[in-house]
Design a protein around this motif. Sequence first.
Motif, PDB file in Angstrom:
ATOM      1  N   VAL A   1       0.807  -1.222   0.000  1.00  8.84           N
ATOM      2  CA  VAL A   1       0.000   0.000   0.000  1.00  8.84           C
ATOM      3  C   VAL A   1       0.839   1.271   0.000  1.00  8.84           C
ATOM      4  O   VAL A   1       0.322   2.357  -0.261  1.00  8.84           O
ATOM      5  CB  VAL A   1      -0.925  -0.009   1.253  1.00  8.84           C
ATOM      6  CG1 VAL A   1      -1.951   1.088   1.185  1.00  8.84           C
ATOM      7  CG2 VAL A   1      -1.622  -1.348   1.419  1.00  8.84           C
TER       8      VAL A   1
ATOM      9  N   LEU B   1       2.203   2.487   2.671  1.00  9.16           N
ATOM     10  CA  LEU B   1       1.986   3.207   3.934  1.00  9.16           C
ATOM     11  C   LEU B   1       3.297   3.391   4.685  1.00  9.16           C
ATOM     12  O   LEU B   1       4.123   2.485   4.737  1.00  9.16           O
ATOM     13  CB  LEU B   1       1.049   2.419   4.838  1.00  9.16           C
ATOM     14  CG  LEU B   1      -0.447   2.565   4.643  1.00  9.16           C
ATOM     15  CD1 LEU B   1      -1.175   1.853   5.751  1.00  9.16           C
ATOM     16  CD2 LEU B   1      -0.856   4.023   4.593  1.00  9.16           C
TER      17      LEU B   1
ATOM     18  N   LEU C   1      -4.715   2.755  10.228  1.00  6.19           N
ATOM     19  CA  LEU C   1      -4.941   4.087   9.674  1.00  6.19           C
ATOM     20  C   LEU C   1      -5.785   4.956  10.594  1.00  6.19           C
ATOM     21  O   LEU C   1      -6.650   4.464  11.315  1.00  6.19           O
ATOM     22  CB  LEU C   1      -5.632   3.968   8.314  1.00  6.19           C
ATOM     23  CG  LEU C   1      -4.722   3.488   7.187  1.00  6.19           C
ATOM     24  CD1 LEU C   1      -5.518   3.259   5.931  1.00  6.19           C
ATOM     25  CD2 LEU C   1      -3.608   4.498   6.940  1.00  6.19           C
ATOM     26  N   VAL C   2      -5.525   6.235  10.501  1.00  9.82           N
ATOM     27  CA  VAL C   2      -6.295   7.198  11.293  1.00  9.82           C
ATOM     28  C   VAL C   2      -7.383   7.761  10.376  1.00  9.82           C
ATOM     29  O   VAL C   2      -7.082   8.301   9.323  1.00  9.82           O
ATOM     30  CB  VAL C   2      -5.358   8.347  11.745  1.00  9.82           C
ATOM     31  CG1 VAL C   2      -6.126   9.389  12.533  1.00  9.82           C
ATOM     32  CG2 VAL C   2      -4.205   7.767  12.545  1.00  9.82           C
TER      33      VAL C   2
ATOM     34  N   GLU D   1      -9.613  10.111  11.235  1.00  4.58           N
ATOM     35  CA  GLU D   1     -10.200  11.309  11.838  1.00  4.58           C
ATOM     36  C   GLU D   1     -10.675  12.275  10.750  1.00  4.58           C
ATOM     37  O   GLU D   1      -9.947  12.586   9.801  1.00  4.58           O
ATOM     38  CB  GLU D   1      -9.153  12.006  12.715  1.00  4.58           C
ATOM     39  CG  GLU D   1      -9.774  13.085  13.578  1.00  4.58           C
ATOM     40  CD  GLU D   1      -8.810  14.198  13.903  1.00  4.58           C
ATOM     41  OE1 GLU D   1      -7.588  13.991  13.760  1.00  4.58           O
ATOM     42  OE2 GLU D   1      -9.292  15.271  14.282  1.00  4.58           O
ATOM     43  N   THR D   2     -11.891  12.742  10.879  1.00  7.11           N
ATOM     44  CA  THR D   2     -12.423  13.684   9.897  1.00  7.11           C
ATOM     45  C   THR D   2     -13.699  14.305  10.455  1.00  7.11           C
ATOM     46  O   THR D   2     -14.280  13.774  11.407  1.00  7.11           O
ATOM     47  CB  THR D   2     -12.719  12.970   8.555  1.00  7.11           C
ATOM     48  OG1 THR D   2     -13.147  13.934   7.602  1.00  7.11           O
ATOM     49  CG2 THR D   2     -13.782  11.871   8.694  1.00  7.11           C
TER      50      THR D   2
ATOM     51  N   ALA E   1     -11.980   9.041   4.111  1.00  8.27           N
ATOM     52  CA  ALA E   1     -12.297   8.429   5.412  1.00  8.27           C
ATOM     53  C   ALA E   1     -13.796   8.086   5.467  1.00  8.27           C
ATOM     54  O   ALA E   1     -14.315   7.470   4.529  1.00  8.27           O
ATOM     55  CB  ALA E   1     -11.851   9.335   6.546  1.00  8.27           C
TER      56      ALA E   1
ATOM     57  N   GLU F   1     -15.994  14.814   4.280  1.00 14.39           N
ATOM     58  CA  GLU F   1     -15.391  15.724   3.287  1.00 14.39           C
ATOM     59  C   GLU F   1     -16.182  15.725   1.961  1.00 14.39           C
ATOM     60  O   GLU F   1     -16.584  16.799   1.496  1.00 14.39           O
ATOM     61  CB  GLU F   1     -13.929  15.329   3.062  1.00 14.39           C
ATOM     62  CG  GLU F   1     -13.198  16.231   2.097  1.00 14.39           C
ATOM     63  CD  GLU F   1     -11.720  15.839   2.020  1.00 14.39           C
ATOM     64  OE1 GLU F   1     -10.973  16.111   2.976  1.00 14.39           O
ATOM     65  OE2 GLU F   1     -11.326  15.229   1.009  1.00 14.39           O
TER      66      GLU F   1
ATOM     67  N   ASP G   1     -11.595   5.830  -0.486  1.00 14.40           N
ATOM     68  CA  ASP G   1     -10.645   5.599   0.608  1.00 14.40           C
ATOM     69  C   ASP G   1     -10.138   4.171   0.512  1.00 14.40           C
ATOM     70  O   ASP G   1     -10.812   3.287  -0.026  1.00 14.40           O
ATOM     71  CB  ASP G   1     -11.310   5.828   1.968  1.00 14.40           C
ATOM     72  CG  ASP G   1     -10.283   6.061   3.069  1.00 14.40           C
ATOM     73  OD1 ASP G   1     -10.027   7.234   3.391  1.00 14.40           O
ATOM     74  OD2 ASP G   1      -9.719   5.069   3.587  1.00 14.40           O
ATOM     75  N   LEU G   2      -8.954   3.986   1.054  1.00 14.11           N
ATOM     76  CA  LEU G   2      -8.340   2.660   1.097  1.00 14.11           C
ATOM     77  C   LEU G   2      -9.098   1.713   2.027  1.00 14.11           C
ATOM     78  O   LEU G   2      -9.147   0.508   1.808  1.00 14.11           O
ATOM     79  CB  LEU G   2      -6.925   2.876   1.637  1.00 14.11           C
ATOM     80  CG  LEU G   2      -5.962   1.745   1.730  1.00 14.11           C
ATOM     81  CD1 LEU G   2      -5.749   1.122   0.378  1.00 14.11           C
ATOM     82  CD2 LEU G   2      -4.639   2.279   2.258  1.00 14.11           C
ATOM     83  N   ALA G   3      -9.692   2.288   3.075  1.00 13.95           N
ATOM     84  CA  ALA G   3     -10.303   1.459   4.115  1.00 13.95           C
ATOM     85  C   ALA G   3     -11.766   1.163   3.807  1.00 13.95           C
ATOM     86  O   ALA G   3     -12.613   2.071   3.826  1.00 13.95           O
ATOM     87  CB  ALA G   3     -10.177   2.156   5.457  1.00 13.95           C
TER      88      ALA G   3
ATOM     89  N   ASN H   1      -7.165   2.631  -3.648  1.00 14.37           N
ATOM     90  CA  ASN H   1      -5.825   2.894  -3.127  1.00 14.37           C
ATOM     91  C   ASN H   1      -5.160   3.943  -4.014  1.00 14.37           C
ATOM     92  O   ASN H   1      -5.044   3.742  -5.231  1.00 14.37           O
ATOM     93  CB  ASN H   1      -5.027   1.579  -3.156  1.00 14.37           C
ATOM     94  CG  ASN H   1      -3.623   1.748  -2.626  1.00 14.37           C
ATOM     95  OD1 ASN H   1      -3.176   2.854  -2.360  1.00 14.37           O
ATOM     96  ND2 ASN H   1      -2.940   0.636  -2.470  1.00 14.37           N
TER      97      ASN H   1
ATOM     98  N   ASN I   1      -4.882  15.599   4.212  1.00 15.09           N
ATOM     99  CA  ASN I   1      -4.457  14.805   5.368  1.00 15.09           C
ATOM    100  C   ASN I   1      -4.331  13.325   5.015  1.00 15.09           C
ATOM    101  O   ASN I   1      -4.734  12.459   5.794  1.00 15.09           O
ATOM    102  CB  ASN I   1      -5.424  15.009   6.540  1.00 15.09           C
ATOM    103  CG  ASN I   1      -5.685  16.489   6.798  1.00 15.09           C
ATOM    104  OD1 ASN I   1      -4.741  17.223   7.061  1.00 15.09           O
ATOM    105  ND2 ASN I   1      -6.921  16.919   6.661  1.00 15.09           N
ATOM    106  N   VAL I   2      -3.833  13.048   3.836  1.00 17.38           N
ATOM    107  CA  VAL I   2      -3.689  11.675   3.357  1.00 17.38           C
ATOM    108  C   VAL I   2      -2.238  11.388   2.955  1.00 17.38           C
ATOM    109  O   VAL I   2      -1.655  10.390   3.377  1.00 17.38           O
ATOM    110  CB  VAL I   2      -4.601  11.408   2.128  1.00 17.38           C
ATOM    111  CG1 VAL I   2      -4.447   9.983   1.641  1.00 17.38           C
ATOM    112  CG2 VAL I   2      -6.050  11.710   2.450  1.00 17.38           C
TER     113      VAL I   2
END
Length: 406
Positions: free
Chosen positions: A16, A18, A68-69, A71-72, A108, A112, A139-141, A194, A211-212
């Motif tokens: 990925v 990361l 992963l975080v 937050e959003t 996320a 957004e 998003d990746l998640a 991804n 923020n990515v």
Amino acid sequence: MQRWLERVARLVGQDVGLDLSRCRTSTLADVLTALAKALGLAGPDQVLDAAQGPHRRWIVERLISALLVHETFFYRYRAQLEELSDRVFPAILAARPSVFRIWSAGCATGPEPYSLAMIAVDVVQRLGVPTVVQVLGTDLAAEAIDVAKKAIYPGSATMDMPVAWREQFFEKEEAGWFRVKDSVRRLVRFDVHNLAHRPPTGPFHVITCRNVLMYLQQDAQHKAVGALASVLAKDGVLAVGHGESLRGFENLLVPDRGSAVNLYRLAKGIAMASEAMASEAMASEAMASEATPSELMSLGEKPLAPPLSAPVSRAKPPKNTHTIVLKGVYDEQANPQGVASLKAALADAVAGGLSVIIEADGALSLDGATARLILRAMRTCPMPMVVHATRDSVKQWARRYGVPLG
Ligand SMILES: C[S@@+](CC[C@H](N)C(=O)[O-])C[C@H]1O[C@@H](n2cnc3c(N)ncnc32)[C@H](O)[C@@H]1O
């Protein structure tokens, strides 16, 4: 713990891109233990061994979700969103596009892309333009995308929104939760994606990637920024997060003039190439399919130099750019090795995930097959690919086969 960290860092780094040092690793031991239980394995080491086998994808996905975080919140980085609302969106909508396309990359759990859809609806209504708004959130998640699709959020996630908008765009759920109204949900589509992979089909008028990039290793950042630039519309704007910058990517993206809120536009040469590619794509396709493979383009130069054994060489590339310098004969019949080595160089460049410049002036002969090869690579390359030529004979070849020159 340290040895697990190293193995996980390798795994998510390879798959990925990361950067594990930016991720939430404090719970890693618990996550690996839970995965071991779910797979009926003895412990974390065995989970990481199993990640080399057929369970790799499943294990990597779970690790990513845990690391992963996400937050959003709605209306995050208000100053930037106001700039989009007051200046950028109206400027794009002044051209009255039939569809206004926005991509929130790394969205996320969804606030957004929903915020962008609300702003776009507000501007479209304010200007009274007959434009359809389409927002893509990726998003990746997968777990985050599932939450985004449900569109139900705690009141705390909406606190930065203009108060009137909370009334206009949300319905109250139970116990202090809010649901985004269907009128906005309809405009937003979500997908797992991804950023290190091929981007969704563009062009997009506005792309946000906020923020990515900070979670990605340098290589993955380069691929991601190249991919974002490759689907940004000629006059489009890319927004990054507060405190983020695209310094080092000036060959692709430059700060939006007068903007102090981290907005970027395509660099001039790239914007011209993207326009040329958009307008010539259809023509190229038609012309390429008509040309016969053995057709030799006369370059008006005599005599042709003998086929070179290594016709493609690479000049020292500028940062983030892969340069292919054409030298010698590119003709399927006269020099099949020349065409084959160009094919290999293009495949390397596409796989390398960098933007590509093809310096074509050194070619002594170019045929239709070579043009088709380049056009195909341009279509499949997630990053901008530009052909440079100043010699008349090369320009003539490009015109004949519909190869856009940058
Ligand atoms: C802190 S959140 C940012 C959310 C939103 N953009 C914002 O600013 O509020 C970072 C998101 O980036 C996503 N992410 C990280 N690496 C990614 C990648 N390679 N491709 C796509 N998404 C990624 C994470 O899953 C996470 O949901």
